[in-house]
Scaffold this motif. Structure first.
Motif, PDB file in Angstrom:
ATOM      1  N   ALA A  36     -31.746  -1.965   4.156  1.00  0.00           N
ATOM      2  CA  ALA A  36     -32.253  -2.819   2.845  1.00  0.00           C
ATOM      3  C   ALA A  36     -33.099  -1.846   2.041  1.00  0.00           C
ATOM      4  N   THR A  37     -34.126  -1.285   2.779  1.00  0.00           N
ATOM      5  CA  THR A  37     -35.142  -0.425   1.951  1.00  0.00           C
ATOM      6  C   THR A  37     -34.954   1.114   1.824  1.00  0.00           C
ATOM      7  N   GLY A  38     -34.013   1.581   2.627  1.00  0.00           N
ATOM      8  CA  GLY A  38     -33.945   3.051   2.503  1.00  0.00           C
ATOM      9  C   GLY A  38     -34.560   3.775   3.041  1.00  0.00           C
ATOM     10  N   ARG A  39     -35.864   3.422   3.764  1.00  0.00           N
ATOM     11  CA  ARG A  39     -36.608   4.104   4.458  1.00  0.00           C
ATOM     12  C   ARG A  39     -36.175   4.923   5.560  1.00  0.00           C
ATOM     13  N   ARG A  40     -37.179   5.886   6.096  1.00  0.00           N
ATOM     14  CA  ARG A  40     -36.807   6.506   7.323  1.00  0.00           C
ATOM     15  C   ARG A  40     -37.746   5.998   8.515  1.00  0.00           C
ATOM     16  N   LEU A  41     -37.295   6.291   9.539  1.00  0.00           N
ATOM     17  CA  LEU A  41     -37.751   5.582  10.954  1.00  0.00           C
ATOM     18  C   LEU A  41     -39.244   6.136  10.777  1.00  0.00           C
ATOM     19  N   THR A  42     -40.184   5.389  11.343  1.00  0.00           N
ATOM     20  CA  THR A  42     -41.567   5.895  11.526  1.00  0.00           C
ATOM     21  C   THR A  42     -42.004   6.399  12.777  1.00  0.00           C
ATOM     22  N   ARG A  43     -42.971   7.174  12.987  1.00  0.00           N
ATOM     23  CA  ARG A  43     -43.295   7.973  14.107  1.00  0.00           C
ATOM     24  C   ARG A  43     -43.288   6.699  15.407  1.00  0.00           C
ATOM     25  N   GLU A  44     -44.002   5.714  15.386  1.00  0.00           N
ATOM     26  CA  GLU A  44     -43.872   4.616  16.020  1.00  0.00           C
ATOM     27  C   GLU A  44     -42.542   4.305  16.595  1.00  0.00           C
ATOM     28  N   GLU A  45     -41.807   3.863  15.821  1.00  0.00           N
ATOM     29  CA  GLU A  45     -40.479   3.606  16.088  1.00  0.00           C
ATOM     30  C   GLU A  45     -39.529   4.859  16.685  1.00  0.00           C
ATOM     31  N   LEU A  46     -39.889   5.792  16.409  1.00  0.00           N
ATOM     32  CA  LEU A  46     -39.166   6.875  17.289  1.00  0.00           C
ATOM     33  C   LEU A  46     -39.848   7.091  18.585  1.00  0.00           C
ATOM     34  N   ASP A  47     -41.056   7.214  18.870  1.00  0.00           N
ATOM     35  CA  ASP A  47     -41.661   7.002  20.077  1.00  0.00           C
ATOM     36  C   ASP A  47     -41.097   5.922  20.992  1.00  0.00           C
ATOM     37  N   GLU A  48     -40.904   4.825  20.218  1.00  0.00           N
ATOM     38  CA  GLU A  48     -40.475   3.635  21.199  1.00  0.00           C
ATOM     39  C   GLU A  48     -38.990   4.012  21.503  1.00  0.00           C
ATOM     40  N   ARG A  49     -37.873   4.672  20.807  1.00  0.00           N
ATOM     41  CA  ARG A  49     -36.806   5.192  21.021  1.00  0.00           C
ATOM     42  C   ARG A  49     -36.853   6.225  22.261  1.00  0.00           C
ATOM     43  N   ARG A  50     -37.834   7.096  22.376  1.00  0.00           N
ATOM     44  CA  ARG A  50     -38.101   8.056  23.315  1.00  0.00           C
ATOM     45  C   ARG A  50     -38.487   7.325  24.674  1.00  0.00           C
ATOM     46  N   ALA A  51     -39.654   6.519  24.547  1.00  0.00           N
ATOM     47  CA  ALA A  51     -39.839   5.378  25.734  1.00  0.00           C
ATOM     48  C   ALA A  51     -38.597   4.969  26.353  1.00  0.00           C
ATOM     49  N   VAL A  52     -37.617   4.303  25.497  1.00  0.00           N
ATOM     50  CA  VAL A  52     -36.576   3.871  25.942  1.00  0.00           C
ATOM     51  C   VAL A  52     -35.675   4.937  26.816  1.00  0.00           C
ATOM     52  N   GLY A  53     -35.614   6.112  26.244  1.00  0.00           N
ATOM     53  CA  GLY A  53     -34.721   7.127  27.078  1.00  0.00           C
ATOM     54  C   GLY A  53     -35.384   7.365  28.098  1.00  0.00           C
ATOM     55  N   GLU A  54     -36.498   7.483  28.201  1.00  0.00           N
ATOM     56  CA  GLU A  54     -37.416   7.820  29.672  1.00  0.00           C
ATOM     57  C   GLU A  54     -37.183   6.595  30.667  1.00  0.00           C
ATOM     58  N   ARG A  55     -37.078   5.362  30.226  1.00  0.00           N
ATOM     59  CA  ARG A  55     -37.058   4.319  31.144  1.00  0.00           C
ATOM     60  C   ARG A  55     -35.396   4.316  31.593  1.00  0.00           C
ATOM     61  N   THR A  56     -34.539   4.653  30.806  1.00  0.00           N
ATOM     62  CA  THR A  56     -33.054   4.776  31.239  1.00  0.00           C
ATOM     63  C   THR A  56     -32.986   5.728  32.277  1.00  0.00           C
ATOM     64  N   ALA A  57     -33.503   6.872  31.946  1.00  0.00           N
ATOM     65  CA  ALA A  57     -33.284   7.817  33.045  1.00  0.00           C
ATOM     66  C   ALA A  57     -34.026   7.633  34.291  1.00  0.00           C
ATOM     67  N   GLU A  58     -35.376   6.981  34.284  1.00  0.00           N
ATOM     68  CA  GLU A  58     -35.891   6.443  35.420  1.00  0.00           C
ATOM     69  C   GLU A  58     -35.019   5.573  36.204  1.00  0.00           C
ATOM     70  N   GLN A  59     -34.205   4.594  35.633  1.00  0.00           N
ATOM     71  CA  GLN A  59     -33.501   3.590  36.307  1.00  0.00           C
ATOM     72  C   GLN A  59     -32.187   4.382  36.930  1.00  0.00           C
ATOM     73  N   GLY A  60     -31.973   5.502  36.390  1.00  0.00           N
ATOM     74  CA  GLY A  60     -30.870   6.343  37.193  1.00  0.00           C
ATOM     75  C   GLY A  60     -29.520   6.132  36.202  1.00  0.00           C
ATOM     76  N   HIS A  61     -29.849   5.683  34.820  1.00  0.00           N
ATOM     77  CA  HIS A  61     -28.473   5.773  33.996  1.00  0.00           C
ATOM     78  C   HIS A  61     -28.114   7.167  33.440  1.00  0.00           C
ATOM     79  N   LYS A  62     -26.957   7.370  33.197  1.00  0.00           N
ATOM     80  CA  LYS A  62     -26.443   8.512  32.666  1.00  0.00           C
ATOM     81  C   LYS A  62     -26.845   8.639  31.065  1.00  0.00           C
ATOM     82  N   LEU A  63     -27.104   9.726  30.678  1.00  0.00           N
ATOM     83  CA  LEU A  63     -27.481  10.013  29.150  1.00  0.00           C
ATOM     84  C   LEU A  63     -26.095   9.342  28.273  1.00  0.00           C
TER      85      LEU A  63
END
Length: 377
Positions: A36-63
């Protein structure tokens, strides 16, 4: 947005990957805002995705599962993204789609970063636990019962007998050294099902194997020397229990130390073949007295005692064969005979006499063990 918010169910939203929708929370909302706005993702939003990656790794999911789930969620939400539906021209639709694809790429890249960061942390933690166990195992610094429990995690049953081999080469080696990796890979490929532990300690390669598997340590010695381009390997005797590993490790180190002080032949030394040397040095004072008495007169020889001491060593080591001893010393037989006669004159002991020979041979071994004449006795 209904396709992305759950009307098609968890399986549809995650592409059947088994990844919970909790990990995708907010992702399709981000895509809608970008559309809708054409904006890029913010640092906080990217950090949230990184945290998601960390949690899935800790739970034993494959990348791959995590990435597939994000792409599936993006695909489900695509038709309802406001930017694509409201764009007035095809060019505008293309521009919006490009921005959304960039956002998807950023989000997925951040997820991968977080996943890999968690994996690296887990590896470092595992390495730290393994290193602590190896230190405790080789030095016997932990409670033996607790050590036996920890050993099961690394494939060792300390109730059984184990033997330790130590390889020393021209370099110092750690767990990440290419030589270490090469030898470990060879061991795993050859003895995958066996309970073998390989590590490094004080710049040397160390292999712990059940005492009944002498072929494992022999193969380790062979591969270590090939990978190191030379070097020497010492193999301790098999002993039972956690304390037995420490004992075998110390025997291997002592054998390597002995090889440094004495010109022992052979690239692979077995502690069982060297038991006479600890016996000879058990009474250090008596051995020092023998060296001083039997070999002390060699100090008066021209050039000092070392040439004559080396002559005795090679003479005895060659089985008292003058021609072979002369070859090793790069002397003529006549020159060797002269030296032996000189030794007899100075010490009063004849290397050719069986009784004198035994005393002189023992004294020469003692001189090597005690580093005489470099060290005063």
């Amino acid at each position: 947005m209904t396709g992305a918010t759950g009307s098609t169910g968890t399986v549809a939203a995650t592409g059947g990957t088994g990844i919970s929708e909790d990990y995708l929370a907010g992702f399709t909302v981000l895509l809608a805002e970008v559309s809708a706005t054409g904006r890029r993702l913010t640092r906080e939003e990217l950090d949230e995705r990184r945290a998601v990656g960390e949690r899935t790794a800790e739970q034993g999911h494959k990348l791959g599962q995590v990435v597939t789930a994000h792409l599936a969620a993006a695909r489900e939400s695509w038709p309802a993204l406001p930017g694509t539906a409201e764009a007035p021209t095809a060019r505008a639709v293309t521009a919006v789609a490009s921005g959304v694809l960039d956002a998807i790429g950023q989000a997925v890249s951040a997820v991968c970063e977080g996943y890999e960061r968690a994996q690296r942390l887990a590896v470092r933690q595992e390495e730290a636990i393994r290193r602590e166990f190896i230190d405790d195992l080789l030095y016997g610094r932990s409670d033996l019962n607790r050590l036996a429990e920890r050993a099961e995690r690394f494939g060792l049953r300390l109730a059984h007998e184990h033997a330790v081999a130590v390889a020393s080469g021209p370099e110092t080696y750690d767990d990440t050294h290419p030589v270490t990796r090469r030898v470990e890979t060879a061991l795993v490929a050859r003895f995958e099902a066996r309970r073998v532990l390989m590590a490094t300690k004080e710049g040397k390669l160390v292999c712990v194997a059940p005492g009944s598997q002498s072929d494992t340590l022999a193969y380790f010695a062979e591969q270590a020397r090939i990978a190191m381009g030379g070097g020497r390997v010492a193999v301790g005797r098999a002993h039972p229990g956690a304390g037995g590993v420490v004992h075998s490790y110390e025997e291997s180190l002592n054998a390597l130390d002995l090889a440094e002080r004495m010109p022992l032949h052979g690239e692979v030394l077995h502690a069982a073949d060297l038991l006479v040397f600890p016996v000879l040095t058990r009474d250090r004072q008596a051995m020092a007295d023998l060296v001083r008495t039997a070999l002390g007169p060699l100090r008066t020889a021209r050039g000092g005692p070392k040439p004559l001491l080396d002559t005795l060593w090679e003479y005895f080591d060659s089985g008292c064969v003058a021609a072979e001893a002369a070859r090793r010393l790069r002397l003529s037989v006549r020159a060797l005979t002269y030296r032996l006669d000189r030794i007899k004159q100075l010490t009063g002991s004849d290397p050719a006499d069986p009784l004198h020979r035994y005393m002189l041979h023992t004294a020469v071994i003692g001189a090597k063990l005690l580093d005489w004449p470099a060290q005063e006795l």
